[in-house]
Design an enzyme around this catalytic site. Sequence first.
Site, PDB file in Angstrom:
ATOM      1  N   ASP A   1      25.466  -7.263   8.086  1.00 17.98           N
ATOM      2  CA  ASP A   1      25.837  -8.323   7.147  1.00 17.98           C
ATOM      3  C   ASP A   1      27.335  -8.311   6.844  1.00 17.98           C
ATOM      4  O   ASP A   1      27.975  -9.360   6.821  1.00 17.98           O
ATOM      5  CB  ASP A   1      25.043  -8.179   5.849  1.00 17.98           C
ATOM      6  CG  ASP A   1      25.424  -9.251   4.841  1.00 17.98           C
ATOM      7  OD1 ASP A   1      25.325 -10.449   5.179  1.00 17.98           O
ATOM      8  OD2 ASP A   1      25.830  -8.892   3.721  1.00 17.98           O
TER       9      ASP A   1
ATOM     10  N   MET B   1       0.798  -1.224   0.000  1.00 17.43           N
ATOM     11  CA  MET B   1       0.000   0.000   0.000  1.00 17.43           C
ATOM     12  C   MET B   1       0.834   1.279   0.000  1.00 17.43           C
ATOM     13  O   MET B   1       0.301   2.374   0.101  1.00 17.43           O
ATOM     14  CB  MET B   1      -0.984   0.065   1.186  1.00 17.43           C
ATOM     15  CG  MET B   1      -1.796  -1.162   1.434  1.00 17.43           C
ATOM     16  SD  MET B   1      -2.620  -1.780  -0.035  1.00 17.43           S
ATOM     17  CE  MET B   1      -3.124  -3.368   0.591  1.00 17.43           C
ATOM     18  N   CYS B   2       2.150   1.163  -0.070  1.00 16.38           N
ATOM     19  CA  CYS B   2       3.012   2.339  -0.100  1.00 16.38           C
ATOM     20  C   CYS B   2       3.081   2.865  -1.534  1.00 16.38           C
ATOM     21  O   CYS B   2       3.294   2.105  -2.470  1.00 16.38           O
ATOM     22  CB  CYS B   2       4.406   1.960   0.400  1.00 16.38           C
ATOM     23  SG  CYS B   2       5.473   3.344   0.733  1.00 16.38           S
TER      24      CYS B   2
END
Length: 175
Positions: free
Chosen positions: A141, A90-91
């Site tokens: 990471d 919905m963005c």
Amino acid sequence: MSEPTDEPTQSTTDVTDELTHTDDSGTAQMVDVGDKPDSKRRAVAKGSIHLQASTIEAIEANDVAKGDVLATARIGAIQAVKHTWESIPMCHQIPVTNVDTEFSVDNDQIQLTVAVETTGKTGCEMEALEGVTTGLNVIWDMCKAAEKDADGGYPDTRIDGVRVSSKEKIQYSTK
């Protein structure tokens, strides 16, 4: 760009009065922003990653096996900003006009601040948050090997304090 601030600039209201992502039956929907006027918008988000002092030293000395940690995290943050609409249902896809990233390195943590600017019908808070979380995840990471303990865990590593620290909206004149 103006200096980032830690003070939120939007007042709080009752959330139940503003549920716009569902229809009357409770079905999720994208908000229609088509009738809203364009405005210049800016959002700033920040967060931190806590690391061992030895990892911070390796980052500062550019001595991490995977490469330049902060340069790679900057690229990751910017890419995340540009692709937010693909990650968050919905963005809206927005025209990102500028992204600034700033790292603050301390003895046991790195803080990342991401400022996003757009001109359009909806804000850019989610883009700023996506930039921060992705940038910090890239740091994690790239430093995993240095942060692991003997059992393969990360007892000293954590990401926290992720928040929108400011947002601005400048309405254009209707003259």
